[in-house]
Write a protein that holds these residues in place. Structure first.
Motif, PDB file in Angstrom:
ATOM      1  N   LEU A 279       0.853  -1.194  -0.102  1.00 20.33           N
ATOM      2  CA  LEU A 279      -0.014   0.117   0.113  1.00 20.33           C
ATOM      3  C   LEU A 279       0.874   1.257   0.013  1.00 20.33           C
ATOM      4  O   LEU A 279       0.499   2.387   0.259  1.00 20.33           O
TER       5      LEU A 279
ATOM      6  N   ASP B 233       2.249   3.775  -2.095  1.00 18.97           N
ATOM      7  CA  ASP B 233       2.140   4.238  -3.674  1.00 18.97           C
ATOM      8  C   ASP B 233       3.199   4.621  -4.242  1.00 18.97           C
ATOM      9  O   ASP B 233       4.246   5.257  -3.636  1.00 18.97           O
TER      10      ASP B 233
ATOM     11  N   ARG C 159      -0.325   0.948  -7.016  1.00 17.87           N
ATOM     12  CA  ARG C 159      -0.376   0.853  -5.812  1.00 17.87           C
ATOM     13  C   ARG C 159      -0.039  -0.588  -5.339  1.00 17.87           C
ATOM     14  O   ARG C 159      -0.693  -1.530  -5.667  1.00 17.87           O
TER      15      ARG C 159
END
Length: 446
Positions: A94, A96, A106
């Motif tokens: 998670l 990015d 992501r």
């Protein structure tokens, strides 16, 4: 604003590489070693390749990711836990990655196929649009959890349950682009279509209907497919790094190069008429590289035998995709020295031969295929086991050996080995066991 995805299929391995393009920015996912086909497509569209993404340390082919990144200046991204020996950006769950022009990648940690496995969700202006799921969620299936050995298989299968549910929670309209698909030995069950959506998989993927991790593990491990022998070499290669793709042109030879395995890739009709003594017969098709890498000692030197004018570049490319760079040259037609022969028989002729007293039949299909469609009275030996364990002792070399599989391809490979070992093989060609079973029943009823 435009976003599109181009899929590059590698049928012999059952895999796909993807190029996503958004506003001139590109993302290349799970590239195979022959990267020119991907980079040429990107160059034709004047794409600024921003990322090269790897979902896991692949078990079925050597990667072109590092070389693609070096050639283009793109950022090479691998799962954080992969820890390869070359420069890369680790993908953390998670966290990015900004590709510019509203493009965001992501990483989503999805262990199960491998421990480090990571899928990549692509967002455009903050909206999720595409998921590159590698060997996690597949179309109507999931990546198999047993490739790293039986000791870890159940643990990985339970993790696959967590990963599948994590991905299934994404919006239903997100497009699904798995790396493994139909024809891949990395799928736990028979994968169907090549791409899908999260919503379609929620409706149709039977594995997503399993609510318990132990039940999913039981399902994934109930009847695993065989593991090709060359797979054990892929992970180490992808961890240490893979050199650039070798040239596909090889020297023309007048005789086999000394110390090489001779692999005849001509059509089976030509092989049956005569092969060089001691040679192997694997006719050129999409899965030539996979069968050669599975059946012969890995990465030992090879001489190819081809028809005059036959293009051997596809054979060299397929071998290079699995890290076999040891083709020493090609011999065009074996000539008068081709004394190793076998026979081909169509369905009707094959049935008549089987009806003769003392006929012996060899079935070289996978165990799961034999269980689904038994062939009564056959000696059973899966093709790779025939190479690894030798010809079954029940077969008499003094009598012809009738050989069958699902289509004739594996039977022809087996026949060349039998002929090499002094047997007299006859291959069912143009048909398979399903048609043979029906023909035998009709013959007996007549």
């Amino acid at each position: 604003m435009s976003t599109d995805v181009t899929a590059f299929r590698t049928p012999g391995l059952g895999d796909q590489t993807y190029l996503l393009v958004h506003e001139g920015k590109g993302v290349l996912v799970d590239p195979q070693r022959d990267i020119d086909r991907f980079l040429s497509a990107a160059a034709e569209r004047d794409v600024d390749l921003r990322f090269v993404l790897e979902t896991h340390l692949h078990n079925d082919y050597v990667s072109g990711g590092e070389q693609a990144a070096l050639r283009t200046g793109a950022e090479l991204v691998l799962p954080a836990a992969a820890a390869p020996a070359y420069r890369h950006t680790p993908a953390f769950h998670l966290e990015d990655l900004d590709g510019g022009a509203g493009l965001t990648v992501r990483p989503v940690h999805t262990p199960g196929h491998t421990p480090e496995h990571t899928s990549y969700l692509v967002l455009i202006d903050g909206e999720p649009v595409a998921l590159f799921s590698g060997g996690s969620l597949l179309v109507a299936s999931a990546g198999r959890p047993d490739l790293l050995g039986p000791e870890r298989a159940r643990s990985l299968a339970r993790l696959q349950h967590v990963s599948l549910r994590r991905l299934a929670a994404l919006p239903p309209g997100v497009a699904l682009y798995p790396t493994h698909g139909e024809g891949s030995f990395c799928t736990a069950t028979g994968a169907g279509r090549l791409t899908s959506t999260i919503g379609a998989e929620l409706r149709t993927n039977p594995l997503l209907a399993i609510g318990d991790p132990e039940t999913l593990a039981d399902t994934l491990l109930a009847a695993p497919m065989p593991i090709p022998a060359f797979y054990r070499h892929m992970g180490p290669a992808n961890t240490l790094g893979v050199p650039p793709m070798p040239p596909v042109q090889v020297p023309e030879l007048d005789a086999p190069a000394p110390g090489t395995h001779v692999v005849d890739l001509r059509p089976r009709q030509a092989q049956a008429r005569g092969m060089l003594p001691g040679s192997y017969g694997i006719e050129l098709d999409d899965d030539f590289g996979s069968w050669t890498g599975w059946l012969l000692p890995y990465a030992e030197p090879i001489t190819l035998v081809a028809e005059p004018g036959q293009d051997v570049a596809p054979a060299v490319t397929q071998l290079a995709q699995i890290g076999v760079d040891t083709v020493r040259g090609v011999l065009r037609g074996p000539g008068a020295a081709a004394t190793q022969t076998y026979e081909l028989a169509g369905l009707d002729a094959f049935v008549k031969l089987l009806a003769r007293p003392g006929a012996q039949l060899l079935d070289v299909r996978m165990p799961a295929e034999r269980e689904q469609t038994p062939l009564a009275g056959a000696v059973e030996r899966f093709l790779p086991d025939l190479f690894a364990q030798g010809v079954p002792g029940e077969l008499d070399p003094a009598r012809p050996v009738l050989v069958a599989c699902a289509s004739g391809r594996r039977a022809a490979i087996a026949a060349a080995l039998l002929a090499r070992e002094g047997y007299r093989p006859i291959v069912l060609t143009g048909a398979g066991v399903a048609e043979l079973g029906t023909a035998l029943r009709d013959h007996r009823a007549a």
